[in-house]
Design an enzyme around this catalytic site. Structure first.
Site, PDB file in Angstrom:
ATOM      1  N   HIS A   1       4.662 128.168 142.125  1.00 16.38           N
ATOM      2  CA  HIS A   1       4.247 127.051 142.809  1.00 16.38           C
ATOM      3  C   HIS A   1       3.073 127.450 143.888  1.00 16.38           C
ATOM      4  CE1 HIS A   1       7.472 128.248 145.240  1.00 16.38           C
ATOM      5  NE2 HIS A   1       7.128 127.795 146.229  1.00 16.38           N
TER       6      HIS A   1
ATOM      7  N   HIS B   1       3.128 131.515 143.878  1.00 22.26           N
ATOM      8  CA  HIS B   1       4.119 132.524 144.051  1.00 22.26           C
ATOM      9  C   HIS B   1       5.612 131.893 143.608  1.00 22.26           C
ATOM     10  CE1 HIS B   1       4.667 129.830 147.449  1.00 22.26           C
ATOM     11  NE2 HIS B   1       5.789 130.165 147.609  1.00 22.26           N
TER      12      HIS B   1
ATOM     13  N   ASP C   1       9.596 131.466 145.182  1.00 20.97           N
ATOM     14  CA  ASP C   1      10.165 131.793 146.044  1.00 20.97           C
ATOM     15  C   ASP C   1      11.390 132.910 146.027  1.00 20.97           C
ATOM     16  OD1 ASP C   1       9.068 130.079 147.622  1.00 20.97           O
ATOM     17  OD2 ASP C   1      10.582 128.415 147.697  1.00 20.97           O
TER      18      ASP C   1
ATOM     19  N   LYS D   1      10.061 128.230 157.868  1.00 18.53           N
ATOM     20  CA  LYS D   1       8.847 128.179 158.207  1.00 18.53           C
ATOM     21  C   LYS D   1       8.128 127.056 158.262  1.00 18.53           C
ATOM     22  CE  LYS D   1       5.046 131.051 156.192  1.00 18.53           C
ATOM     23  NZ  LYS D   1       4.314 130.771 155.201  1.00 18.53           N
TER      24      LYS D   1
END
Length: 357
Positions: free
Chosen positions: A290, A234, A236, A215
């Site tokens: 993060h 969020h 990962d 991404k």
């Protein structure tokens, strides 16, 4: 029903607006913690994201090798994020990957739109902007390009950018080398749990099934950076995430109750431990919360590669060797797909019970 298509943030940013639309403004409880990213990056007091030198990870000298591996394991245990240097991927190749991504995002908007994804139709690969399905119902100040880059036989090259010409060549070579680095990292993390070195890799799908999804995040200049986020807080979902960036700061980690800004370390790759490895290790390795900040002065671009297990084939749960009477399993068994659904469902509650509260 009309499908909602998020506006391109780049269009908003270049339109000359002085104030950002209300759907990009973060909730009041978050705003107090958003500062000027350039000031934040200069701070030297307080905890700093560790830098791990991988130069000796395969050293012939067992003492030297063990020291390197121990540092990696400790960073994964304490932080769950680190700057990797001497990672074995040539700087020249990394520059080509970054140049290719930057060149794509410099194309006129109508050219980029030829690669647009269609999330409503389940076509997630391609050029896009975040739809408001996140915790706060807010939008994030970013556009992106998302595609699967490894294994090679699972790629859809028809949606890869044709411009610049080097895009496919550079990205393919980077994916191949990154896949080898992921194996090396997972070997060290396996040994760190007292397991045989191939175990974690096997548990996340091995060479055939582990997917590398890239991404490219494009964060335009923002007229009111103190009100917005490039990406909201969020963790990962991946096994591991590897990140390059264009040396503009933006990444913040929630460590010991405070937001810590990652420095820009030349020739490094940032690596996150994702939820998948946190689950398999029964919480011994951390998947850290993060987020990404934006700024008025510089466009920030990052290249994140998520190493993800297959969605349905594997049940993720703490490995038996990581569980004991004193350390019961912290996570219920779930497929990767179920874990994604669980996180989406939980996000609404989490925004109410913010970790910063």
């Amino acid at each position: 029903m009309v499908t909602s298509v998020a506006p391109r943030v780049e269009s908003l940013a270049s339109s000359g607006i002085q104030a950002i639309p209300k759907e990009y403004v973060r909730p009041q409880e978050e705003l107090a913690s958003i500062g000027n990213i350039f000031d934040e990056e200069k701070k030297d007091e307080g905890p700093q994201v560790p830098t791990i030198d991988l130069k000796e990870i395969d050293s012939e000298d067992p003492v030297v090798r063990e020291k390197c591996r121990e540092e990696l394991k400790n960073a994964a245990t304490d932080w769950g994020v680190m700057h990797l240097v001497n990672h074995g991927i040539p700087d020249e190749l990394i520059e080509r990957v970054k140049k290719a991504g930057e060149t794509f995002f410099e194309l006129p908007l109508e050219e980029k739109e030829k690669y647009a994804n269609d999330q409503a139709a389940g076509k997630i690969q391609g050029y896009g902007s975040k739809l408001a399905n996140n915790a706060s119902g807010q939008l994030e100040w970013e556009d992106y390009f998302f595609h699967l880059i490894f294994p090679e036989e699972k790629r859809d090259l028809s949606i890869w950018p044709k411009t610049p010409a080097d895009y496919t060549v550079a990205t393919s070579e980077y994916a191949r080398l990154l896949r080898s680095l992921a194996t090396k990292i997972m070997s060290v993390l396996s040994i760190g749990l007292g397991l045989e070195e191939g175990r974690l890799e096997k548990e996340v799908g091995g060479i055939e099934e582990l997917l590398l999804q890239m991404k490219i995040n494009y964060y335009p200049k923002c007229p009111q950076p103190e009100l917005a986020l490039g990406v909201e807080a969020h963790t990962d979902i991946s096994a591991l995430t590897f990140i390059l960036h264009n040396m503009v700061p933006g990444l913040q980690l929630f460590y010991e109750g405070k937001w810590v800004t990652a420095k820009c370390v030349p020739n490094s790759i940032i690596m996150h431990i994702g939820d998948t490895i946190e689950i398999l290790s029964n919480g011994k390795y951390k998947s850290i919360l993060h987020r990404g900040l934006v700024n008025k002065e510089k466009v920030r671009i990052s290249w994140a590669v998520f190493c993800e297990p297959p969605k349905e084939k594997i049940v993720l749960k703490p490995l038996p060797e990581t569980v004991s009477e004193t350390e019961p399993p912290l996570f219920p068994p779930r497929t990767f797909q179920q874990h994604i659904q669980h996180k989406l469902f939980r996000k609404a509650q989490q925004s109410l019970l913010s970790k910063e509260g």
